[in-house]
Design a protein around this motif. Structure first.
Motif, PDB file in Angstrom:
ATOM      1  N   ALA A  25       0.846  -1.192   0.000  1.00 22.08           N
ATOM      2  CA  ALA A  25       0.000   0.000   0.000  1.00 22.08           C
ATOM      3  C   ALA A  25       0.881   1.242   0.000  1.00 22.08           C
ATOM      4  O   ALA A  25       1.963   1.252   0.589  1.00 22.08           O
ATOM      5  N   LYS A  26       0.423   2.295  -0.653  1.00 21.29           N
ATOM      6  CA  LYS A  26       1.198   3.530  -0.770  1.00 21.29           C
ATOM      7  C   LYS A  26       0.845   4.541   0.307  1.00 21.29           C
ATOM      8  O   LYS A  26       1.709   5.271   0.790  1.00 21.29           O
ATOM      9  N   ARG A  27      -0.446   4.606   0.685  1.00 22.21           N
ATOM     10  CA  ARG A  27      -0.900   5.668   1.555  1.00 22.21           C
ATOM     11  C   ARG A  27      -1.315   5.182   2.939  1.00 22.21           C
ATOM     12  O   ARG A  27      -1.143   5.893   3.920  1.00 22.21           O
ATOM     13  N   LEU A  28      -1.892   4.003   3.021  1.00 20.54           N
ATOM     14  CA  LEU A  28      -2.595   3.573   4.227  1.00 20.54           C
ATOM     15  C   LEU A  28      -1.917   2.389   4.900  1.00 20.54           C
ATOM     16  O   LEU A  28      -1.331   1.532   4.239  1.00 20.54           O
ATOM     17  N   GLY A  29      -2.021   2.367   6.240  1.00 18.01           N
ATOM     18  CA  GLY A  29      -1.653   1.179   6.992  1.00 18.01           C
ATOM     19  C   GLY A  29      -0.207   1.032   7.400  1.00 18.01           C
ATOM     20  O   GLY A  29       0.184  -0.016   7.894  1.00 18.01           O
ATOM     21  N   ARG A  30       0.605   2.076   7.243  1.00 22.38           N
ATOM     22  CA  ARG A  30       2.008   1.943   7.631  1.00 22.38           C
ATOM     23  C   ARG A  30       2.184   1.972   9.140  1.00 22.38           C
ATOM     24  O   ARG A  30       3.219   1.547   9.662  1.00 22.38           O
ATOM     25  N   LYS A  31       1.206   2.487   9.863  1.00 19.79           N
ATOM     26  CA  LYS A  31       1.207   2.391  11.322  1.00 19.79           C
ATOM     27  C   LYS A  31      -0.184   1.969  11.767  1.00 19.79           C
ATOM     28  O   LYS A  31      -1.180   2.569  11.358  1.00 19.79           O
ATOM     29  N   ILE A  32      -0.232   0.943  12.603  1.00 21.61           N
ATOM     30  CA  ILE A  32      -1.509   0.417  13.084  1.00 21.61           C
ATOM     31  C   ILE A  32      -1.494   0.389  14.604  1.00 21.61           C
ATOM     32  O   ILE A  32      -0.585  -0.168  15.223  1.00 21.61           O
ATOM     33  N   PRO A  54      -0.468  11.464  10.995  1.00 22.40           N
ATOM     34  CA  PRO A  54      -0.503  11.600   9.536  1.00 22.40           C
ATOM     35  C   PRO A  54      -1.571  10.729   8.897  1.00 22.40           C
ATOM     36  O   PRO A  54      -2.107   9.801   9.528  1.00 22.40           O
ATOM     37  N   GLU A  55      -1.841  11.015   7.643  1.00 21.28           N
ATOM     38  CA  GLU A  55      -2.787  10.213   6.879  1.00 21.28           C
ATOM     39  C   GLU A  55      -2.345   8.761   6.831  1.00 21.28           C
ATOM     40  O   GLU A  55      -1.156   8.452   6.699  1.00 21.28           O
ATOM     41  N   GLY A  56      -3.312   7.871   6.948  1.00 26.94           N
ATOM     42  CA  GLY A  56      -3.043   6.457   6.771  1.00 26.94           C
ATOM     43  C   GLY A  56      -2.921   5.665   8.042  1.00 26.94           C
ATOM     44  O   GLY A  56      -2.923   4.433   7.995  1.00 26.94           O
ATOM     45  N   ILE A  88      -7.318   7.235   9.440  1.00 24.57           N
ATOM     46  CA  ILE A  88      -7.227   8.693   9.342  1.00 24.57           C
ATOM     47  C   ILE A  88      -6.873   9.065   7.906  1.00 24.57           C
ATOM     48  O   ILE A  88      -5.867   8.594   7.360  1.00 24.57           O
ATOM     49  N   LEU A  89      -7.699   9.908   7.299  1.00 26.71           N
ATOM     50  CA  LEU A  89      -7.455  10.401   5.947  1.00 26.71           C
ATOM     51  C   LEU A  89      -7.336  11.918   5.979  1.00 26.71           C
ATOM     52  O   LEU A  89      -8.031  12.581   6.751  1.00 26.71           O
ATOM     53  N   ARG A  90      -6.476  12.437   5.137  1.00 35.96           N
ATOM     54  CA  ARG A  90      -6.345  13.889   4.984  1.00 35.96           C
ATOM     55  C   ARG A  90      -6.449  14.216   3.489  1.00 35.96           C
ATOM     56  O   ARG A  90      -5.464  14.564   2.842  1.00 35.96           O
ATOM     57  N   PRO A  91      -7.656  14.077   2.944  1.00 38.31           N
ATOM     58  CA  PRO A  91      -7.836  14.209   1.493  1.00 38.31           C
ATOM     59  C   PRO A  91      -7.693  15.649   1.010  1.00 38.31           C
ATOM     60  O   PRO A  91      -8.042  16.594   1.718  1.00 38.31           O
ATOM     61  N   GLN A  92      -7.186  15.774  -0.195  1.00 39.27           N
ATOM     62  CA  GLN A  92      -7.082  17.083  -0.844  1.00 39.27           C
ATOM     63  C   GLN A  92      -8.321  17.270  -1.714  1.00 39.27           C
ATOM     64  O   GLN A  92      -8.286  17.105  -2.927  1.00 39.27           O
ATOM     65  N   MET A  93      -9.440  17.578  -1.070  1.00 40.67           N
ATOM     66  CA  MET A  93     -10.702  17.768  -1.796  1.00 40.67           C
ATOM     67  C   MET A  93     -11.562  18.758  -1.034  1.00 40.67           C
ATOM     68  O   MET A  93     -11.409  18.936   0.186  1.00 40.67           O
ATOM     69  N   PRO A  94     -12.485  19.425  -1.719  1.00 41.02           N
ATOM     70  CA  PRO A  94     -13.395  20.340  -1.022  1.00 41.02           C
ATOM     71  C   PRO A  94     -14.379  19.560  -0.153  1.00 41.02           C
ATOM     72  O   PRO A  94     -14.686  18.387  -0.436  1.00 41.02           O
ATOM     73  N   PRO A  95     -14.892  20.177   0.909  1.00 49.09           N
ATOM     74  CA  PRO A  95     -15.823  19.486   1.799  1.00 49.09           C
ATOM     75  C   PRO A  95     -17.020  18.868   1.087  1.00 49.09           C
ATOM     76  O   PRO A  95     -17.496  17.795   1.476  1.00 49.09           O
ATOM     77  N   VAL A 153     -10.534  13.300   7.679  1.00 44.71           N
ATOM     78  CA  VAL A 153     -11.723  12.464   7.604  1.00 44.71           C
ATOM     79  C   VAL A 153     -11.410  11.155   8.317  1.00 44.71           C
ATOM     80  O   VAL A 153     -10.326  10.576   8.127  1.00 44.71           O
ATOM     81  N   LEU A 154     -12.316  10.700   9.138  1.00 43.26           N
ATOM     82  CA  LEU A 154     -12.179   9.409   9.803  1.00 43.26           C
ATOM     83  C   LEU A 154     -13.050   8.404   9.054  1.00 43.26           C
ATOM     84  O   LEU A 154     -14.262   8.598   8.927  1.00 43.26           O
ATOM     85  N   LEU A 155     -12.427   7.365   8.553  1.00 46.31           N
ATOM     86  CA  LEU A 155     -13.147   6.318   7.839  1.00 46.31           C
ATOM     87  C   LEU A 155     -13.230   5.098   8.740  1.00 46.31           C
ATOM     88  O   LEU A 155     -12.238   4.404   8.965  1.00 46.31           O
ATOM     89  N   GLY A 156     -14.411   4.858   9.304  1.00 48.61           N
ATOM     90  CA  GLY A 156     -14.618   3.731  10.204  1.00 48.61           C
ATOM     91  C   GLY A 156     -15.365   2.612   9.506  1.00 48.61           C
ATOM     92  O   GLY A 156     -16.339   2.863   8.781  1.00 48.61           O
TER      93      GLY A 156
END
Length: 231
Positions: A25-32, A54-56, A88-95, A153-156
């Motif tokens: 994975a590139k963005r997510l799961g490097r720390k759990i 951080p994100e991911g 934990i996500l930190r997306p680059q997008m408008p709300p 953004v929290l993705l549960g």
């Protein structure tokens, strides 16, 4: 090498502790962050995000004492049976585009479930995954803004894995299901979680890089209520 925050007993960590090392994975799961018991993975993920995580980063728990779903509904969280985690996500997008994260996660969930255990999962708008009309998984996204900018953004996600009908409260048996219910054998939760993080990472990357348009045809193909009257 991934960084692991092992805050639960060895018996639990042994099932999950190699996930960060083995992830493609590139963005997510490097720390759990692992917990044997927690109030809510989304609640703890919020604490981490507010502290600058951080994100991911992922929070996963064996059981939740205050697990919740959409509209504040309680999410039943028996220990060592299912998957309960938040990212934990930190997306680059408008709300205004943040609801697309829920749709993206639904695509990833269906693709994981269909590929790993060949269970015929479908999407129920906006945030549930069903099999033959019974709920298999739920998605809860929570947004934090800083002015007009998305802070995080929290993705549960809660996914019923080895949740047998005899373990379910009577009021759930008619409307909930699990992977075990369809495969008739226990499935490695670590294997499912690893694959799901990878699929979320892939789909989230598609969303960030190309917009929801690239995911929309798959979401529509997995949507299970087309032509069905709903209330």
């Amino acid at each position: 090498m991934g960084v692991k925050d092992l805050t639960a007993p060895v018996t639990m960590a042994s099932e999950f502790d190699r996930i960060p090392d083995d992830l493609a994975a590139k963005r997510l799961g490097r720390k759990i962050h692992y917990f044997a018991e927690i109030d809510s993975t989304n609640t703890h993920a919020r604490r981490l995000a507010e502290q600058g995580a951080p994100e991911g980063e992922v929070v996963v728990a064996e059981t939740q004492t205050e697990g919740r779903g959409r509209l504040g509904r309680r999410w039943v969280s028996p220990p060592r049976a299912n998957l309960y985690f938040s990212i934990i996500l930190r997306p680059q997008m408008p709300p205004v585009d943040v609801p697309q994260i829920t749709l993206m996660a639904a695509v990833a969930l269906v693709e994981t479930i269909r590929s790993v255990v060949q269970v015929p999962a479908t999407i129920k708008w906006p945030n549930d995954i069903l099999v033959k009309g019974k709920k298999l998984a739920g998605i809860l996204t929570e947004l934090s803004l800083s002015g007009e900018r998305v802070e995080f953004v929290l993705l549960g996600i809660g996914l019923n894995v080895n949740f047998s009908p005899v373990m379910m409260p009577p009021d759930l048996r008619a409307r909930a299901t699990s992977i075990l219910d369809w495969t008739k054998k226990e499935v490695s939760r670590a294997h499912v979680l690893r694959r799901l993080i990878q699929d979320l990472d892939r789909c989230y990357g598609e969303l960030e890089d190309h917009g929801f348009g690239v995911l929309a045809p798959r979401w529509e193909a997995y949507f299970g209520l087309r032509g069905v009257r709903v209330r």
